[in-house]
Design a protein around this motif. Structure first.
Motif, PDB file in Angstrom:
ATOM      1  N   ALA A  26       0.821  -1.197   0.000  1.00  9.94           N
ATOM      2  CA  ALA A  26       0.000   0.000   0.000  1.00  9.94           C
ATOM      3  C   ALA A  26       0.864   1.260   0.000  1.00  9.94           C
ATOM      4  N   ILE A  27       2.024   1.219   0.648  1.00  8.23           N
ATOM      5  CA  ILE A  27       2.922   2.374   0.622  1.00  8.23           C
ATOM      6  C   ILE A  27       3.392   2.621  -0.800  1.00  8.23           C
ATOM      7  N   VAL A  28       3.743   1.551  -1.487  1.00  8.98           N
ATOM      8  CA  VAL A  28       4.181   1.680  -2.874  1.00  8.98           C
ATOM      9  C   VAL A  28       3.052   2.230  -3.736  1.00  8.98           C
ATOM     10  N   ALA A  29       1.856   1.707  -3.546  1.00  8.13           N
ATOM     11  CA  ALA A  29       0.716   2.148  -4.340  1.00  8.13           C
ATOM     12  C   ALA A  29       0.416   3.622  -4.100  1.00  8.13           C
ATOM     13  N   ALA A  30       0.546   4.058  -2.843  1.00  7.01           N
ATOM     14  CA  ALA A  30       0.237   5.440  -2.514  1.00  7.01           C
ATOM     15  C   ALA A  30       1.269   6.405  -3.073  1.00  7.01           C
ATOM     16  N   ARG A  35      -2.279   5.738  -6.115  1.00 11.07           N
ATOM     17  CA  ARG A  35      -3.569   5.121  -5.884  1.00 11.07           C
ATOM     18  C   ARG A  35      -4.141   5.619  -4.574  1.00 11.07           C
ATOM     19  N   PRO A  36      -5.452   5.795  -4.489  1.00  6.57           N
ATOM     20  CA  PRO A  36      -6.037   6.263  -3.221  1.00  6.57           C
ATOM     21  C   PRO A  36      -5.920   5.191  -2.155  1.00  6.57           C
ATOM     22  N   VAL A  37      -5.617   5.629  -0.943  1.00  6.95           N
ATOM     23  CA  VAL A  37      -5.461   4.705   0.187  1.00  6.95           C
ATOM     24  C   VAL A  37      -6.200   5.266   1.400  1.00  6.95           C
ATOM     25  N   MET A  38      -6.470   4.384   2.350  1.00  9.24           N
ATOM     26  CA  MET A  38      -6.909   4.818   3.663  1.00  9.24           C
ATOM     27  C   MET A  38      -5.669   5.075   4.499  1.00  9.24           C
ATOM     28  N   LEU A  39      -5.714   6.102   5.335  1.00 11.89           N
ATOM     29  CA  LEU A  39      -4.624   6.395   6.258  1.00 11.89           C
ATOM     30  C   LEU A  39      -5.085   5.993   7.651  1.00 11.89           C
ATOM     31  N   VAL A  40      -4.651   4.814   8.070  1.00 14.99           N
ATOM     32  CA  VAL A  40      -5.106   4.206   9.315  1.00 14.99           C
ATOM     33  C   VAL A  40      -4.091   4.501  10.409  1.00 14.99           C
ATOM     34  N   VAL A  82      -1.799  10.486  -2.116  1.00 18.04           N
ATOM     35  CA  VAL A  82      -0.528  11.089  -1.694  1.00 18.04           C
ATOM     36  C   VAL A  82       0.212  11.400  -2.991  1.00 18.04           C
ATOM     37  N   THR A  83       0.041  12.633  -3.484  1.00 13.85           N
ATOM     38  CA  THR A  83       0.410  12.993  -4.847  1.00 13.85           C
ATOM     39  C   THR A  83       1.793  13.632  -4.909  1.00 13.85           C
ATOM     40  N   PRO A 224      -0.750   3.165   5.472  1.00 13.95           N
ATOM     41  CA  PRO A 224      -1.600   3.207   4.277  1.00 13.95           C
ATOM     42  C   PRO A 224      -2.279   1.861   4.090  1.00 13.95           C
ATOM     43  N   ARG A 225      -3.569   1.879   3.872  1.00 17.06           N
ATOM     44  CA  ARG A 225      -4.322   0.652   3.628  1.00 17.06           C
ATOM     45  C   ARG A 225      -5.110   0.817   2.341  1.00 17.06           C
ATOM     46  N   LEU A 226      -4.951  -0.124   1.438  1.00 17.22           N
ATOM     47  CA  LEU A 226      -5.801  -0.140   0.259  1.00 17.22           C
ATOM     48  C   LEU A 226      -7.219  -0.494   0.693  1.00 17.22           C
TER      49      LEU A 226
END
Length: 239
Positions: A26-30, A35-40, A82-83, A224-226
């Motif tokens: 998820a860190i890589v995806a963000a 990619r949109p992620v949840m920030l837990v 996270v752009t 970060p959580r997908l």
């Protein structure tokens, strides 16, 4: 680069001096794939969400929610981008953008210009960003706002005249697989909570990074959580 399975990418370094843990894509995806992620949150498993979801809101903040209701889910209030946004020295910078209330610009008139297009030729959506107050983290001005660069209040615009100054973050990967946000306008602070309380509906504020480094502390770390990984407990990221 991203797969649904958890593959080893131990040599990948994103956003800081700490290698990304290969078990959390998820860190890589963000950070890489945008990619949109949840920030837990690392402490209680709550997630960050804008206080208001609609696109007209530009003067409200962010809070930590512990219940994911259908209104938030339907409005994508649980998702963040996270752009990438340039560099600070050799450190990559990012803007933290909400997926809730984003606006797709209308196509430009013939011969006109627009705000930029993606690789597929369509206009890029305008997303509300997390913006820091210029005078943070003073007690009365340490809050954040979620709004478009040209819509937030004057004190949430850049110190040097650039609206983006107060919206740029150093995203640092922590040794335990989370991420910490450091605003470039206030490098001794990290994203925290009012009164240092991590509870339901806690208001997001800037807090001094008393640890003295940029690896953050457990109380100010986010995983970060997908969206499909929402049910993965935060304390199981290494299993």
């Amino acid at each position: 680069m991203y797969t649904q399975e958890r593959t080893a990418m131990s040599n990948l370094v994103v956003g800081g001096p700490v290698a990304v843990n290969g078990y959390d894509n998820a860190i890589v995806a963000a950070l890489v794939e945008n990619r949109p992620v949840m920030l837990v949150h690392a402490f209680n498993g709550g997630y960050l969400r804008p206080a208001e979801l609609n696109e007209e809101s530009h003067d409200k903040g962010v809070q930590l929610a512990t219940a994911l209701d259908e209104t938030v889910k339907g409005g994508e209030g649980h998702l963040w981008y996270v752009t990438p946004a340039g560099f600070f020295g050799q450190r990559p910078l990012y803007v933290l953008e909400s997926a809730a209330g984003q606006v797709t610009p209308k196509p430009a008139a013939p011969g006109g210009t627009d705000a930029g297009r993606g690789d597929d030729g369509t206009p890029k959506p305008r997303r509300r960003r997390v913006t820091v107050h210029q005078d943070a983290p003073k007690s009365t001005a340490d809050t954040v706002q979620v709004g478009l660069p040209d819509k937030v209040g004057d004190k949430w615009r850049g110190k040097n005249g650039a609206p983006e100054d107060t919206q740029l973050w150093i995203v640092t990967v922590t040794p335990w697989g989370g991420i910490t946000f450091v605003p470039i306008t206030h490098p001794d602070t990290i994203l925290g909570f009012k009164d240092h309380a991590v509870a339901a509906n806690s208001e997001v504020r800037l807090t001094y990074n008393w640890g003295g480094d940029f690896t953050g502390t457990v109380i100010n770390t986010f995983y970060p959580r997908l969206p499909n990984e929402w049910n993965v407990p935060y304390h199981h990221v290494f299993t």
